[in-house]
Design a protein around this motif. Structure first.
Motif, short mmCIF file in Angstrom:
data_model
loop_
_atom_site.label_atom_id
_atom_site.label_comp_id
_atom_site.label_asym_id
_atom_site.label_seq_id
_atom_site.Cartn_x
_atom_site.Cartn_y
_atom_site.Cartn_z
N THR A 1 -15.77 -86.83 -25.12
CA THR A 1 -15.82 -85.75 -26.12
C THR A 1 -14.41 -85.23 -26.40
OG1 THR A 1 -16.19 -84.17 -24.34
CG2 THR A 1 -18.14 -84.93 -25.52
N ASP A 2 -13.41 -85.86 -25.77
CA ASP A 2 -12.03 -85.36 -25.88
C ASP A 2 -11.56 -85.23 -27.32
OD1 ASP A 2 -12.05 -85.43 -23.17
OD2 ASP A 2 -10.56 -87.00 -22.95
N GLY B 1 -13.03 -84.36 -29.86
CA GLY B 1 -13.68 -83.31 -30.64
C GLY B 1 -15.03 -83.74 -31.18
N PRO B 2 -15.73 -82.80 -31.82
CA PRO B 2 -17.12 -83.00 -32.20
C PRO B 2 -17.34 -83.86 -33.44
CG PRO B 2 -16.38 -80.83 -32.90
CD PRO B 2 -15.24 -81.44 -32.14
N VAL C 1 -20.67 -74.45 -19.42
CA VAL C 1 -19.46 -73.64 -19.27
C VAL C 1 -19.79 -72.22 -19.74
CG1 VAL C 1 -17.04 -73.39 -19.96
CG2 VAL C 1 -18.04 -75.67 -19.79
N PRO C 2 -19.39 -71.20 -18.96
CA PRO C 2 -19.74 -69.83 -19.35
C PRO C 2 -18.88 -69.30 -20.48
CG PRO C 2 -18.43 -69.79 -17.35
CD PRO C 2 -18.62 -71.24 -17.70
N HIS C 3 -18.84 -70.00 -21.60
CA HIS C 3 -18.02 -69.56 -22.74
C HIS C 3 -18.92 -68.87 -23.75
CE1 HIS C 3 -15.22 -69.53 -26.07
NE2 HIS C 3 -14.26 -69.88 -25.23
N ALA D 1 -18.92 -68.79 -26.81
CA ALA D 1 -19.26 -69.58 -28.00
C ALA D 1 -20.55 -70.37 -27.81
CB ALA D 1 -18.10 -70.54 -28.33
N LEU D 2 -20.98 -70.54 -26.56
CA LEU D 2 -22.22 -71.28 -26.29
C LEU D 2 -23.35 -70.31 -25.97
CD1 LEU D 2 -20.75 -73.96 -23.85
CD2 LEU D 2 -21.66 -74.43 -26.14
N TYR E 1 -17.41 -80.31 -37.75
CA TYR E 1 -18.50 -80.05 -36.81
C TYR E 1 -18.01 -79.18 -35.66
CZ TYR E 1 -20.60 -84.02 -39.23
OH TYR E 1 -21.10 -84.85 -40.18
N GLU E 2 -18.95 -78.63 -34.92
CA GLU E 2 -18.62 -77.94 -33.67
C GLU E 2 -19.59 -78.40 -32.59
OE1 GLU E 2 -19.21 -73.73 -34.15
OE2 GLU E 2 -21.39 -73.95 -34.28
N PHE E 3 -19.15 -78.33 -31.34
CA PHE E 3 -20.07 -78.60 -30.23
C PHE E 3 -20.96 -77.36 -30.06
CE2 PHE E 3 -16.91 -81.81 -28.72
CZ PHE E 3 -17.77 -82.89 -28.74
N TRP F 1 -24.00 -77.82 -25.26
CA TRP F 1 -23.20 -78.24 -24.09
C TRP F 1 -23.97 -77.70 -22.90
CZ3 TRP F 1 -18.81 -81.11 -25.02
CH2 TRP F 1 -17.94 -81.35 -23.95
#
Lengths: 470, 103
Positions: free
Chosen positions: A43-44, A46-47, A139-141, A143-144, A438-440, A443
Motif C-alpha cells: 500500500t506504500d 498510496g490508495p 491504527v488509532p488515527h 481519519a479512520l 482515492y483515500e484509504f 484499514w
C-alpha cells in the motif's frame, strides 16, 4: 503434516518489479532449495492503485522479474510462491497470470499454479457486519472510523484482504504437485512463513524468519532492493546469508532491517497474534551468515485479517507555478491568500465541499507543513503547486485554471512584474488533469473463525503452447 | 552536539499511511549510548517538534543490537489527504536534525 527438519528458502527480491539479480538466483540453486519466494504487493504507493485497480510497478519490470524467477526455478525443479501486482485487485492478479502465460509460451514451459484472489466481495462483508461482526481500525488515527461501518463498505471502490499463511499452507497441502503459488494482496511475512509452518516449525521462529526474509537483500550489507537472500530454517534457529559475494549479513544489517517501515521494532501485530522479537539473538556465524533465534509468538484472543479499502474522493487537477521575481517571492503569502478569497467568491454558487483547493509553497513549507521549523522563504526562487480535488475532472480543471490565472494576474503593493506573477513550465499548464483521487477509507481488522474463509483459490494450468485452464 | 553530528542515519518513512516512523542509527557505539543516556528524546520533545498532542507519539524504542532508535508518530493527516505533501513520508526527518544532545 509434512515434517522436514530443515528448509532452504531463497527470497528473490525486495519487491516484484524492483529487479531480481539473475546470478544471485542461479547461485541459490546450488543450495538444494526447497522454495523461491518473492513478495510484490503493497500500500506504500498510496490508495490510487487499489481504487483504480492498477498494478503498482511498471508491467515490463514485473514481467522480467516473473520471467527470471519462474524460468530458473522451474528449470531446477524448485517451487515458488509469489505475490504480485501491487494492490491485490483481482484484475492485477489476472494481469500477472497473463504475463506468466506469455512467459510460458516464450520459453515453452507448462505450469500448474495455485492462485489466491484477494479482492473481497462487499456482500460478504455486509452480511458479516449484519451478523454482528466488529472490525476495529488497525491504527488509532482519527481519519479512520473506529469500527467498520456498512456505509464505508458500500462507498469503497474496492476492498482487499491480506492473504495469511494459512491459505497458502492449505493450498500446498491439498495440491503438493503445484509448480508455484501466485497470490494477490498478501501478508508479506506469511508468504515466507507458510511452508515452515506447514512443516511444523515454531510459529514465532517461522514468522521471524518471514520478517527477516521478506525484503531479500535489504537485510544484508550493502543493502539492495534488487537482490536476494538465502534463509535456512531449522528446529530452533534460522541462518540468513546473501548469495551475492558482494554482500554479507551482519547482526546490525539484520536487526536494522527490522526497523524498516514498521512502527514498533520489537513487537508486531499479525493475524492471530503478535510477533515479539525483543529477546531475539543474532550471532555472526561466519563472514557472511547470521544465525537468529529467540523470537516468541503471543497468541491473540481472535484471528483477524487486515482489510484495505479505497474510496474515491474526487478528481485532481494541478498547476506548477514558479516564482522568481523578488517582489512576487516576498509577497507570496499575500498573493495566495487574496487569490484564494477570489476563487472562493467566484465559485460560491457551488456546494461548499464540491472542491478542495490547496497551495503548496516549495521553498517555504510544502514538505513539512504545520511543523516546518523554518516556515519562511530563504531562496531566490520558489514553486507553488496549485492542487485542486473536485467532484468531477471538469470542475477540478476549472477551479485550478481559474486559481492559476488569478494568482498570475493578482496585483499587490510594489509589483513590478505586471504581465504575470508565475512561470508555468509547460502546456497544458494552467490545469493539468491528473485523474481520479482515492483515500484509504478501510484499514480494519476483520475477525475470522477460518483464516481461509474470504479468499477464493483456483488451480490454473498453463500450457507451453499458450492458453490456460482452470 | 546536535543529533545530526552524532548519528549516521536520520530517516523517516511511512509505517502505514497513518503513521510516520523515524529511525536514527549510529556508527559509533559511544554516540548511541550518549544519546540514549542523555534522555533528550522524549515523547514531549517529539510532540513539540511535530506539533502533535503527546498521545500521538506512539513510542520511542532504543535497540542496542543495532545501535538504533525508533520513534513513531501519528500523522496530522493521512498521507493520501489532499493537504498532505509526502506520500511515502520519506522527508519528515528534518525536525530531528537540530536536536541538541546534552553531554
Amino acid at each position: 503434516m509434512l515434517r522436514k527438519k530443515e528448509l532452504r528458502i531463497f527470497s528473490a527480491t525486495s519487491f516484484m518489479g524492483h529487479g531480481v539479480d539473475k546470478e544471485s538466483l542461479e547461485r541459490a540453486m546450488d543450495y538444494d532449495l526447497d522454495f523461491v519466494i518473492a513478495q510484490g504487493t503493497t500500500t506504500d504507493a498510496g490508495p490510487y492503485y487499489l481504487g483504480a485497480a492498477k498494478p503498482v510497478m511498471a508491467e515490463e519490470a514485473l514481467r522480467r522479474d516473473l520471467e527470471l524467477i519462474i524460468t530458473i526455478a522451474k528449470a531446477n525443479g524448485v517451487p515458488f510462491i509469489i505475490s504480485a501486482g501491487g494492490c491485490g485487485a483481482d484484475s492485477t492478479t489476472r494481469l500477472v497470470l497473463d504475463l506468466i502465460e506469455d512467459i510460458c509460451s516464450q520459453h515453452s514451459l507448462s505450469l500448474k499454479l495455485g492462485v489466491v484472489w484477494s479482492e473481497i466481495a462487499k456482500d460478504y462483508l455486509l452480511s458479516g457486519l449484519k451478523q454482528g461482526k466488529r472490525a476495529r481500525r488497525i491504527v488509532p488515527h482519527p481519519a479512520l472510523e473506529e469500527n467498520l461501518s456498512a456505509e464505508s463498505v458500500l462507498q469503497a471502490e474496492r476492498i482487499v484482504a491480506q492473504v495469511g499463511p494459512e491459505v497458502i499452507m492449505d493450498l500446498w497441502e491439498q495440491n503438493p504437485d503445484l509448480d508455484g503459488v501466485i497470490a494477490g494482496r498478501s501478508l508479506d511475512v506469511g508468504l515466507y512463513a507458510a511452508i515452515p509452518l506447514l512443516h511444523g516449525f515454531d510459529k514465532g521462529l517461522a514468522m521471524h524468519f518471514g520478517k527477516v526474509m521478506e525484503d531479500g537483500a535489504l537485510a544484508a550489507t550493502p543493502g539492495s532492493g534488487n537482490d536476494g537472500l538465502l534463509g535456512i530454517i531449522r528446529e530452533d534457529h534460522f541462518d540468513v546469508r546473501p548469495t551475492n559475494p558482494k554482500r554479507r549479513c551482519t547482526p546490525e544489517s539484520v536487526t536494522g532491517h527490522a526497523f524498516y517501515e514498521r512502527s514498533d521494532p520489537n513487537r508486531e501485530a499479525n493475524p492471530g497474534g503478535d510477533l515479539d522479537i525483543s529477546q531475539a539473538v543474532y550471532t555472526q556465524l561466519d563472514e557472511v551468515t547470521v544465525r537468529v533465534s529467540g523470537a516468541r509468538w503471543i497468541e491473540a484472543p481472535a484471528y483477524t485479517v487486515k482489510l484495505e479499502g479505497a474510496a474515491k474522493t474526487g478528481y485532481r487537477s494541478i498547476c506548477i507555478a514558479g516564482m522568481r521575481d523578488p517582489q512576487v517571492v516576498a509577497n507570496v503569502e499575500l498573493i495566495l491568500e487574496e487569490s484564494r478569497d477570489i476563487v472562493e467568491d467566484y465559485f460560491s454558487y457551488l456546494a461548499e465541499d464540491s472542491y478542495a483547493l490547496n497551495f503548496k509553497v516549495y521553498g517555504k513549507d510544502a514538505v513539512l507543513g504545520p511543523f516546518e521549523p523554518t516556515p519562511y522563504v530563504q531562496g531566490h526562487e520558489i514553486c507553488v503547486l496549485i492542487d485542486v480535488v473536485a467532484e468531477t475532472q471538469k470542475l477540478a480543471d476549472s477551479v485550478c485554471s481559474f486559481a492559476s490565472s488569478t494568482i498570475s494576474h493578482h496585483g499587490f503593493p510594489g509589483r513590478l512584474s505586471t504581465a504575470g506573477n508565475i512561470a508555468i513550465p509547460f502546456s497544458p499548464g494552467r490545469a493539468v488533469p491528473v485523474g481520479e483521487v482515492y483515500e484509504f477509507s478501510i484499514w480494519h481488522a476483520w475477525p475470522l473463525d477460518d483464516p481461509k474463509e474470504p479468499f477464493r483459490t483456483t488451480i490454473e494450468t498453463i500450457a507451453a503452447k499458450g492458453g490456460r485452464a482452470q | 552536539m546536535k543529533l545530526k553530528d552524532l548519528a549516521t542515519v536520520i530517516r523517516s518513512k511511512n509505517a502505514s499511511p497513518f503513521v510516520t516512523t523515524l529511525d536514527v542509527f549510529f556508527a559509533q557505539r559511544e554516540n548511541y549510548e550518549a544519546v540514549k543516556a542523555s534522555g533528550v528524546l522524549t515523547k514531549e520533545l517529539l510532540a513539540e517538534l511535530y506539533k502533535l498532542p503527546v498521545e500521538s507519539v506512539l513510542g520511542i524504542w532504543f535497540v542496542d543490537d543495532c545501535q538504533g532508535i525508533k520513534m513513531s508518530i501519528l500523522k496530522h493527516v493521512p498521507s493520501d489527504h489532499p493537504s498532505a505533501g509526502d506520500l511515502y513520508g520519506a522527508q519528515q526527518n528534518a525536525p530531528l536534525l537540530e536536536i541538541e544532545v546534552p553531554s
